[in-house]
Design a protein around this motif. Sequence first.
Motif, short mmCIF file in Angstrom:
data_model
loop_
_atom_site.label_atom_id
_atom_site.label_comp_id
_atom_site.label_asym_id
_atom_site.label_seq_id
_atom_site.Cartn_x
_atom_site.Cartn_y
_atom_site.Cartn_z
N UNK A 33 0.84 -1.20 0.00
CA UNK A 33 0.00 0.00 0.00
C UNK A 33 0.87 1.25 0.00
N UNK A 34 1.86 1.28 0.89
CA UNK A 34 2.68 2.49 1.05
C UNK A 34 3.53 2.76 -0.19
N UNK A 35 3.78 1.71 -0.99
CA UNK A 35 4.61 1.87 -2.20
C UNK A 35 3.79 2.19 -3.45
N UNK A 36 2.46 2.32 -3.31
CA UNK A 36 1.63 2.52 -4.50
C UNK A 36 2.05 3.77 -5.26
N UNK A 37 2.17 4.88 -4.54
CA UNK A 37 2.58 6.14 -5.18
C UNK A 37 3.01 7.09 -4.06
N UNK A 38 3.43 8.29 -4.44
CA UNK A 38 3.97 9.23 -3.43
C UNK A 38 2.92 9.56 -2.37
N UNK A 39 1.67 9.73 -2.80
CA UNK A 39 0.61 10.12 -1.87
C UNK A 39 0.26 9.04 -0.87
N UNK A 40 0.64 7.80 -1.14
CA UNK A 40 0.30 6.69 -0.25
C UNK A 40 1.10 6.74 1.04
N UNK A 41 2.14 7.58 1.12
CA UNK A 41 2.94 7.70 2.35
C UNK A 41 2.53 8.92 3.17
N UNK A 42 1.52 9.66 2.67
CA UNK A 42 1.03 10.81 3.43
C UNK A 42 -0.41 10.54 3.88
N UNK A 43 -0.82 11.22 4.94
CA UNK A 43 -2.19 11.03 5.43
C UNK A 43 -3.19 11.73 4.51
N UNK A 44 -4.33 11.09 4.31
CA UNK A 44 -5.44 11.69 3.59
C UNK A 44 -6.60 12.00 4.51
#
Lengths: 381, 381
Positions: free
Chosen positions: B285-296
């Motif tokens: 999940x965290x490696x999906x894209x840059x936004x996946x490592x930030x909170x939504x």
Amino acid sequence: MDERVREHAELLVDWSARIEAGDDVVVSVAEDAHDLGVAVVEALGERGANATTLYGSAEVSRAYLKGAEAGADGDGGDGVPAFDDDPAVERALFEAADAYLRIGGGRNTTATADVSSATRQAYATARRDAREARMDTDWVSTVHPTRSLAQQAGMAYEEYREFVYDAVLRDWEALADEMAAMKDALDAGEEVRIVTERDGAPDTDVSMSIAGRTAVNSAASVAYDSHNLPSGEVFTAPVDTEGEAFFDVPMTIDATRVRDVHLVFEDGEVVDFSAGAGEDALASVLDTDAGARRLGELGIGMNRGIDRFTDSILFDEKMGDTVHLAVGRAYDACLPEGDSGNDSAVHVDMISDVSERSRLEIDGEVVQRNGTFRWEEGFEG
Amino acid sequence: MDERVREHAELLVDWSARIEAGDDVVVSVAEDAHDLGVAVVEALGERGANATTLYGSAEVSRAYLKGAEAGADGDGGDGVPAFDDDPAVERALFEAADAYLRIGGGRNTTATADVSSATRQAYATARRDAREARMDTDWVSTVHPTRSLAQQAGMAYEEYREFVYDAVLRDWEALADEMAAMKDALDAGEEVRIVTERDGAPDTDVSMSIAGRTAVNSAASVAYDSHNLPSGEVFTAPVDTEGEAFFDVPMTIDATRVRDVHLVFEDGEVVDFSAGAGEDALASVLDTDAGARRLGELGIGMNRGIDRFTDSILFDEKMGDTVHLAVGRAYDACLPEGDSGNDSAVHVDMISDVSERSRLEIDGEVVQRNGTFRWEEGFEG
């Protein structure tokens, strides 16, 4: 998964719909057709096509129509809903689609029995444009064998599955070659006459023009302008029908059992009709619109892998030793360039058994007698 | 039909999605959600809306992805399919829709367990535009209680049905009033800090900025920018997260059980992580894209009609005495005009039980301690 389900799916995707990488495919899956739906979508993924899957549930359709009736009652109307004739999603969906694969196989073939004919007609009329968009795709209709279809056929479930796969898993290329002779005869002809003689029932003696029309060698593939799997018929779009036709094979129209239909044609139109059972359902079809009283199709069944009537038009009309006429919409593939043909919101097939005491003539020459074609052994000209 | 199914359907159509005559509605029905699908479509017919019904089968989705993997293997590729990033039908369908009603309730909550993470990611990334179009509609997600969901929850079927209807069939207007106090506190604040203390496990002490963000009073209706039924949470879109967060409520990510997730944030990004189980799924999940490592999302559960965790995010994150953080996509409703917020192909919620030894502060002031809000009886500031 039964290997035959996978074979059925691959036949549908590759032979019937000719799906290629990048195609946008809409699949409709009936309630109990899940296994075939899974196999079809897996094949689409493997071919690199896009797949969007609709839930083709007759119970959902009924719920929508019954809800609309209740809403129309609440409006103080006459109980016949005013349906939207430009449903944006349905139109956009089919306009964007390259192919539409309809996988029948519900839980109850009479699931919509309590929807009024007026409501059905109003819906069919309103959704004409959406239906046109759907039929402009490379559409193919098939069924997954279910218990409810077995019941409709009067068969055990395992017995019915054998029946379906015998009809579907065929060498379609070989059958297409056999059917080409019938197509050639119809393409060269100008008038077809069908005569059947039976004791104690109205006889058929009906003539129609096929001049300038192109017959479809319906070999279960869009490459043959054929949209049913199984198929195995040759059909065209007749006009100027005259005479009387009797249909001895029972059928189901809008969940009503209809038997022994008798139609009288003058100047191409049905001017009188009767049925031994279900006459109201027949009347409702004929009253849908002007085109519903004219023929849209003459078809000649040539699939001898289908050996019994199962009260399913997908199979019955393809059976060897039968002919059928449909009131309503004509298929574009049969029409001369620029001719729009007979137009209607309905297309209802009616079937005669021609295995005995019958003949089919093209321009006065007998092409089929008592079920045997003139190019077959045993033909008696 | 159980009268509660009809009540659930009418709540979904009227309270949640605010459907009106003429609306174009797409309904997605999972395999075992048939009864609720029927009731919803009947209500749509009664309201005079148009309905197009998709088959939301996880087994069909799996088949598509597995087929695509097989096709990619055949191409001599690395087994990760190259999915079309502009699927015409799916895009047209959702662009034409006013509302999208997703009715979950499959036969097996681990139906897609054998699809590789790489394939899931490739699919999610390719279908981003179609998903955006879907989320631009008035979408609402709900579930029909099924045996497989009961099993996932560790409950008997009848027991689970009671649980679902207790959570769904509520007085949403009254709950919306209760939740307004929490929304007001978040809207007025600039920084949130969450602290939990537990023995033998990593503690949470995490801070984030909510300056300029608008909290959603998620009262199970699009009229409240709320898209789940049931709902009962207040959420916003934080940025600049710093610190460590521990999530003690188990979850399921891509059919993998994940427990005891620990995330370390620096400058708004996850820089370190671990999980007691399912760490590979978390990493994926965290490696999906840059936004996946930030909170939504930061969400505060306030539905005390939900009294236990059932391993379903739809229910778990709404439970009273919980808070959750989601990595990935932020919801537009929380963002200032013109701010696109955190963007990602994923949105994965992670939950902490805050019923004991915890506090939630806004701008240094304690708003919730040990599960009790400051406007509730028994609050210890």
